[in-house]
Design an enzyme around this catalytic site. Sequence first.
Site, PDB file in Angstrom:
ATOM      1  N   LYS A 242      53.064 -38.442 -20.579  1.00  0.00           N
ATOM      2  CA  LYS A 242      53.047 -38.879 -19.181  1.00  0.00           C
ATOM      3  C   LYS A 242      52.649 -37.717 -18.263  1.00  0.00           C
ATOM      4  O   LYS A 242      51.785 -37.858 -17.397  1.00  0.00           O
ATOM      5  CB  LYS A 242      54.427 -39.405 -18.784  1.00  0.00           C
ATOM      6  CG  LYS A 242      55.028 -40.450 -19.721  1.00  0.00           C
ATOM      7  CD  LYS A 242      54.248 -41.727 -19.735  1.00  0.00           C
ATOM      8  CE  LYS A 242      55.001 -42.859 -20.448  1.00  0.00           C
ATOM      9  NZ  LYS A 242      55.213 -42.648 -21.879  1.00  0.00           N
TER      10      LYS A 242
ATOM     11  N   LYS B 165      58.744 -44.855 -14.531  1.00  0.00           N
ATOM     12  CA  LYS B 165      58.828 -44.952 -15.984  1.00  0.00           C
ATOM     13  C   LYS B 165      59.469 -43.706 -16.576  1.00  0.00           C
ATOM     14  O   LYS B 165      59.389 -42.613 -15.998  1.00  0.00           O
ATOM     15  CB  LYS B 165      57.441 -45.173 -16.601  1.00  0.00           C
ATOM     16  CG  LYS B 165      56.361 -44.179 -16.194  1.00  0.00           C
ATOM     17  CD  LYS B 165      55.005 -44.634 -16.731  1.00  0.00           C
ATOM     18  CE  LYS B 165      53.863 -43.784 -16.213  1.00  0.00           C
ATOM     19  NZ  LYS B 165      52.549 -44.246 -16.705  1.00  0.00           N
TER      20      LYS B 165
ATOM     21  N   ARG C 171      42.262 -48.389 -22.798  1.00  0.00           N
ATOM     22  CA  ARG C 171      42.487 -47.301 -23.735  1.00  0.00           C
ATOM     23  C   ARG C 171      41.159 -46.719 -24.189  1.00  0.00           C
ATOM     24  O   ARG C 171      40.337 -47.410 -24.795  1.00  0.00           O
ATOM     25  CB  ARG C 171      43.296 -47.818 -24.933  1.00  0.00           C
ATOM     26  CG  ARG C 171      43.389 -46.895 -26.143  1.00  0.00           C
ATOM     27  CD  ARG C 171      44.062 -45.572 -25.847  1.00  0.00           C
ATOM     28  NE  ARG C 171      45.382 -45.684 -25.284  1.00  0.00           N
ATOM     29  CZ  ARG C 171      46.498 -45.871 -26.000  1.00  0.00           C
ATOM     30  NH1 ARG C 171      46.428 -45.999 -27.320  1.00  0.00           N
ATOM     31  NH2 ARG C 171      47.677 -45.938 -25.402  1.00  0.00           N
TER      32      ARG C 171
ATOM     33  N   ARG D  19      43.882 -53.614 -22.062  1.00  0.00           N
ATOM     34  CA  ARG D  19      45.116 -54.378 -22.259  1.00  0.00           C
ATOM     35  C   ARG D  19      45.425 -55.105 -20.953  1.00  0.00           C
ATOM     36  O   ARG D  19      45.824 -54.480 -19.979  1.00  0.00           O
ATOM     37  CB  ARG D  19      46.262 -53.452 -22.653  1.00  0.00           C
ATOM     38  CG  ARG D  19      46.226 -52.908 -24.091  1.00  0.00           C
ATOM     39  CD  ARG D  19      45.296 -51.715 -24.304  1.00  0.00           C
ATOM     40  NE  ARG D  19      45.523 -50.616 -23.382  1.00  0.00           N
ATOM     41  CZ  ARG D  19      46.409 -49.627 -23.582  1.00  0.00           C
ATOM     42  NH1 ARG D  19      47.140 -49.613 -24.666  1.00  0.00           N
ATOM     43  NH2 ARG D  19      46.535 -48.649 -22.709  1.00  0.00           N
TER      44      ARG D  19
ATOM     45  N   ARG E 165      52.578 -55.474 -17.143  1.00  0.00           N
ATOM     46  CA  ARG E 165      52.467 -54.225 -17.898  1.00  0.00           C
ATOM     47  C   ARG E 165      51.285 -54.312 -18.857  1.00  0.00           C
ATOM     48  O   ARG E 165      51.160 -55.274 -19.611  1.00  0.00           O
ATOM     49  CB  ARG E 165      53.755 -53.947 -18.685  1.00  0.00           C
ATOM     50  CG  ARG E 165      54.945 -53.591 -17.817  1.00  0.00           C
ATOM     51  CD  ARG E 165      56.201 -53.429 -18.637  1.00  0.00           C
ATOM     52  NE  ARG E 165      56.647 -54.704 -19.195  1.00  0.00           N
ATOM     53  CZ  ARG E 165      57.654 -54.830 -20.047  1.00  0.00           C
ATOM     54  NH1 ARG E 165      58.326 -53.763 -20.447  1.00  0.00           N
ATOM     55  NH2 ARG E 165      58.012 -56.011 -20.506  1.00  0.00           N
TER      56      ARG E 165
ATOM     57  N   ASP F 226      44.719 -43.410 -21.229  1.00  0.00           N
ATOM     58  CA  ASP F 226      44.967 -44.666 -20.536  1.00  0.00           C
ATOM     59  C   ASP F 226      44.379 -44.571 -19.139  1.00  0.00           C
ATOM     60  O   ASP F 226      44.742 -43.679 -18.356  1.00  0.00           O
ATOM     61  CB  ASP F 226      46.463 -44.963 -20.464  1.00  0.00           C
ATOM     62  CG  ASP F 226      47.031 -45.376 -21.807  1.00  0.00           C
ATOM     63  OD1 ASP F 226      46.241 -45.621 -22.738  1.00  0.00           O
ATOM     64  OD2 ASP F 226      48.267 -45.456 -21.923  1.00  0.00           O
TER      65      ASP F 226
ATOM     66  N   GLU G 172      47.832 -41.750 -18.443  1.00  0.00           N
ATOM     67  CA  GLU G 172      48.542 -41.126 -19.558  1.00  0.00           C
ATOM     68  C   GLU G 172      47.536 -40.533 -20.528  1.00  0.00           C
ATOM     69  O   GLU G 172      46.389 -40.985 -20.614  1.00  0.00           O
ATOM     70  CB  GLU G 172      49.436 -42.138 -20.308  1.00  0.00           C
ATOM     71  CG  GLU G 172      50.599 -42.664 -19.501  1.00  0.00           C
ATOM     72  CD  GLU G 172      51.542 -43.540 -20.327  1.00  0.00           C
ATOM     73  OE1 GLU G 172      51.423 -43.547 -21.575  1.00  0.00           O
ATOM     74  OE2 GLU G 172      52.383 -44.218 -19.727  1.00  0.00           O
TER      75      GLU G 172
ATOM     76  N   ASN H 154      47.763 -40.011 -24.457  1.00  0.00           N
ATOM     77  CA  ASN H 154      48.581 -40.302 -25.630  1.00  0.00           C
ATOM     78  C   ASN H 154      48.100 -39.491 -26.826  1.00  0.00           C
ATOM     79  O   ASN H 154      46.948 -39.622 -27.250  1.00  0.00           O
ATOM     80  CB  ASN H 154      48.501 -41.797 -25.967  1.00  0.00           C
ATOM     81  CG  ASN H 154      49.100 -42.663 -24.881  1.00  0.00           C
ATOM     82  OD1 ASN H 154      50.289 -42.928 -24.863  1.00  0.00           O
ATOM     83  ND2 ASN H 154      48.260 -43.106 -23.941  1.00  0.00           N
TER      84      ASN H 154
END
Length: 309
Positions: free
Chosen positions: A118, A153, A203, A218, A226, A266, A274, A276
């Site tokens: 994050k 979050k 992504r 997504r 979300r 992201d 983000e 990841n």
Amino acid sequence: MDPIGSIKIAKDSTFAMLLAAQRRNWSLWYMELGDLFLLDGAAQARMRPLSVSDDPAGWFTLGEAERRPLAALDTVLMRKDPPFDMEYVYATYLLELAAAEGCLVVNDPRTLRDANEKVFAAHFRDCAPPLTVTRSSAVLLEFIAAHGDTVLKPLDAMGGRSIFRVRSGDPNTGVIIETLTDHGARFCMAQRFIPEITAGDRRVLMVDGAPVPYVLARIPSAEGGRGNLAAGARAEPAAINERERWIADRVGPELRARGVLFAGLDVIGDYLTEVNITSPTCIREIDRAYGTDVAGDLLACIEARLGAR
């Protein structure tokens, strides 16, 4: 990795890597976190030979366990899912010892510790939305007041867990902040809400600092909001766009410098939200849509790194 018997092979990126490695006639050895141990100064593991099959009726076979040094392997792929807790951190200590003995650990265990998924986006201020990381309810309330529509979050979870959307004046704001910060004992993140989430949390997969030419959007459900497949979002493959390439070009060199061979960025609208690096997903969905072999590209990169040694 997490227990192989409980994965969903149709969308599991670790499984895609295993299939790609087996096609290359690599020897596969399976370990869970509890199999790692330190003895006589060396990182070791209880490991089992593994074979895999792309068959939902039976996708793996494990052989008899052996105790071996991790450095006896050419490479170890660290694919344990978050939560990123102290047990995960302890595992990176052992993996770092294996790396010091010559084993190529993917991704680099030091970076797994240092680059929180994050917070790392804040290293790229021209890519990230307005955000704050804090334990202070006062700071969070000020941020919410300034930006009006905000996403809160935790820093150590995945899959859309414990993500809250908060607007100015929401009567639940106080209890949400108390829950996420454990009454001021834990850090959390607040980001300005990005309305383009309705078009998807996209992504962007990165192999050795370069983006895959396709992404997986997504799309949140109407009820959820979300952009996480685990939280009910639907998957829509798409070609990478110009802004995402620009973000990838900004982030890629830093990933490469830090030993991150596989990552997932992201992107919502114009913003990087983000980075990841623990166990990025979406390989199988992109491969099915476009006939790519993302895991194969990653293994080719690993082979090149090993060859260079």
